[in-house]
Scaffold this motif. Structure first.
Motif, PDB file in Angstrom:
ATOM      1  N   ASN A 116      73.919  13.118  92.377  1.00 35.84           N
ATOM      2  CA  ASN A 116      73.558  14.435  91.856  1.00 35.84           C
ATOM      3  C   ASN A 116      72.039  14.554  91.760  1.00 35.84           C
ATOM      4  OD1 ASN A 116      73.515  16.940  90.703  1.00 35.84           O
ATOM      5  ND2 ASN A 116      74.598  16.383  88.828  1.00 35.84           N
ATOM      6  N   GLU A 117      71.418  14.550  92.939  1.00 35.71           N
ATOM      7  CA  GLU A 117      69.958  14.636  93.044  1.00 35.71           C
ATOM      8  C   GLU A 117      69.606  15.578  94.182  1.00 35.71           C
ATOM      9  OE1 GLU A 117      68.465  10.714  93.641  1.00 35.71           O
ATOM     10  OE2 GLU A 117      69.403   9.902  91.835  1.00 35.71           O
ATOM     11  N   GLU A 118      68.419  16.167  94.097  1.00 30.90           N
ATOM     12  CA  GLU A 118      67.993  17.129  95.113  1.00 30.90           C
ATOM     13  C   GLU A 118      67.986  16.520  96.514  1.00 30.90           C
ATOM     14  OE1 GLU A 118      64.293  20.132  96.231  1.00 30.90           O
ATOM     15  OE2 GLU A 118      64.251  18.988  94.345  1.00 30.90           O
ATOM     16  N   ARG A 119      67.588  15.240  96.599  1.00 35.52           N
ATOM     17  CA  ARG A 119      67.505  14.620  97.927  1.00 35.52           C
ATOM     18  C   ARG A 119      68.872  14.594  98.618  1.00 35.52           C
ATOM     19  NH1 ARG A 119      69.821   9.837  97.928  1.00 35.52           N
ATOM     20  NH2 ARG A 119      70.057   8.628  96.000  1.00 35.52           N
ATOM     21  N   TYR A 121      71.362  16.870  98.198  1.00 34.95           N
ATOM     22  CA  TYR A 121      71.705  18.218  98.643  1.00 34.95           C
ATOM     23  C   TYR A 121      70.862  18.616  99.852  1.00 34.95           C
ATOM     24  CZ  TYR A 121      73.882  17.933  94.105  1.00 34.95           C
ATOM     25  OH  TYR A 121      74.636  17.504  93.036  1.00 34.95           O
ATOM     26  N   LYS A 122      69.635  18.139  99.894  1.00 33.71           N
ATOM     27  CA  LYS A 122      68.778  18.410 101.046  1.00 33.71           C
ATOM     28  C   LYS A 122      69.299  17.676 102.282  1.00 33.71           C
ATOM     29  CE  LYS A 122      63.858  18.270 102.413  1.00 33.71           C
ATOM     30  NZ  LYS A 122      63.939  17.439 103.634  1.00 33.71           N
ATOM     31  N   SER A 125      72.534  19.281 103.458  1.00 34.47           N
ATOM     32  CA  SER A 125      72.231  20.563 104.099  1.00 34.47           C
ATOM     33  C   SER A 125      71.716  20.352 105.514  1.00 34.47           C
ATOM     34  CB  SER A 125      71.204  21.345 103.280  1.00 34.47           C
ATOM     35  OG  SER A 125      71.697  21.644 101.990  1.00 34.47           O
ATOM     36  N   VAL A 175      72.000  24.984  94.458  1.00 33.68           N
ATOM     37  CA  VAL A 175      71.261  23.788  94.892  1.00 33.68           C
ATOM     38  C   VAL A 175      71.126  23.754  96.409  1.00 33.68           C
ATOM     39  CG1 VAL A 175      71.861  22.362  92.900  1.00 33.68           C
ATOM     40  CG2 VAL A 175      73.372  22.355  94.908  1.00 33.68           C
ATOM     41  N   TYR A 179      68.007  25.455 101.438  1.00 32.59           N
ATOM     42  CA  TYR A 179      68.172  24.798 102.734  1.00 32.59           C
ATOM     43  C   TYR A 179      69.207  25.460 103.645  1.00 32.59           C
ATOM     44  CZ  TYR A 179      66.408  21.340  99.397  1.00 32.59           C
ATOM     45  OH  TYR A 179      65.706  20.709  98.400  1.00 32.59           O
TER      46      TYR A 179
END
Length: 374
Positions: A116-119, A121-122, A125, A175, A179
């Motif tokens: 559960n971190e931005e990296r 989801y990026k 994506s 989130v 992207y």
């Protein structure tokens, strides 16, 4: 006739009726469309030209004829619009594309540990964007992306309201917005699988869907729709208490159906479903006994559910591809033994699409929305 109906309404109605008639019938000639919808040939021709110009339909060969010219066959263009389904699991992601008929035409599995971190989801994506690029479609052809998650979601698909398996409670679908330039939804994985069953099987109106995978999930189908309930957790049979002194569930309670009727509950450390069922089918006594105990627990829960809902049951999830009719017969027998109202009518069925039912079901809502608006 309603005096508020305008000429534009009639035109739109004809356009929609012709498209949906082709959608339901596969291929039709101009004359067949006119006959079935009681429209004039010029009206049909005008709408077919428009639909073909918008690339929603296409000429699809000709019909055989013993006399005169052969009539042109018209059909929808299945990939005029597509939808993407993404199944997120602990260590993998399954990305899949479906056309307007709900048929999967490309699939990709990615090894990616959830975080559960931005990296995360990026990175996810980017994998989805790469997958879409490989399909040779324009951005406007993509209706949206449905993310199937092991957790409960809000009725509008914007948030994960309960995500203890992947520790994602409260996560907003936004989130992905930096992207992915497409509409996105979060959807409960078991409800996605049930959605697919509804799509491919026209004989289901009301049913209880049980997704028996690593974890257990459920969905209630009423009047050909997934019933979400007031707060979105209708059908979460996995947290129905079977034994208050039973094993600890990930929800923090004891003796949930999850702890008796999931693959985690069935297998011992290091086992796989392949090896387990190979030994069951070979008749190895200890494995057959464990399988019968599992079916006993499942029958106990199914009888309770059947007493309340009295509907068909569909068993899906990872376990369903290993099931044989003999298993279903035994489950029927065990359920009847526990019931105050036993009967011989079969009400337990094996899922139609166990392997890819979840990502297909995650993609279907966008297709359905498109069909509802055309």
């Amino acid at each position: 006739m309603d005096n508020n109906i305008t000429f534009q309404d009639i035109k739109k109605g004809n356009y929609s009726s012709i498209y949906h008639l082709l959608y339901q019938n596969g291929k039709l000639s101009k004359q067949e469309i006119a006959n079935q919808l009681h429209l004039s040939l010029p009206t049909v021709t005008q709408n077919l030209v428009r639909l073909e110009k918008e690339k929603l339909i296409e000429k699809s060969g000709q019909f055989e004829s013993s006399v005169g010219r052969r009539a042109t066959a018209y059909a929808i263009s299945p990939q005029a619009q597509i939808s993407i389904g993404v199944e997120i699991q602990k260590n993998t992601v399954n990305i899949l594309a479906i056309d307007l008929l709900g048929d999967a035409f490309q699939e990709k599995k990615v090894v990616m540990k959830y975080s559960n971190e931005e990296r995360y989801y990026k990175e996810l994506s980017e994998s989805i964007q790469s997958f879409i690029s490989s399909l040779d479609v324009s951005q406007k052809q993509v209706l949206g992306i449905g993310f199937a998650v092991q957790g409960l979601t809000s009725n509008d698909g914007k948030k994960i309201t309960y995500g203890k398996i992947l520790v994602s409670t409260g996560l907003d679908v936004e989130v992905f917005s930096p992207y992915l330039p497409y509409p996105c939804l979060f959807l409960h994985d078991a409800k996605c699988a049930a959605t697919t069953e509804l799509w491919v099987r026209k004989d289901i109106g009301d049913a209880v869907y049980l997704s028996i995978g690593t974890h257990l999930g459920g969905a209630i189908i009423i009047n050909n729709q997934i019933y979400m309930g007031k707060e979105g957790h209708s059908g979460t049979v996995e947290h129905m208490t079977i034994n208050p002194q039973g094993p600890l569930c990930y929800c923090g309670k004891r003796g949930c159906m999850e702890t008796y009727s999931s693959v985690n509950a069935l297998l011992e450390s290091g086992e796989t479903l392949d090896t387990f069922f190979e030994k069951v089918r070979s008749g190895i006594v200890s494995y057959v006994k464990r399988w019968n105990t599992f079916l006993d627990h499942l029958a106990f829960s199914m009888n309770n559910l059947h007493l309340v809902l009295n509907r068909e049951f569909i068993i899906g999830g990872h376990i369903s591809s290993y099931l044989i009719e003999e298993d279903i017969d035994i489950l029927h027998e065990k359920t009847n033994e526990k019931s105050a109202f036993p009967n011989d009518d079969r009400f337990i069925h094996i899922s139609s699409l166990p392997a890819i039912g979840v990502p297909i079901g995650a993609a279907i809502p966008f297709v359905q929305s498109f069909l509802d608006t055309i």
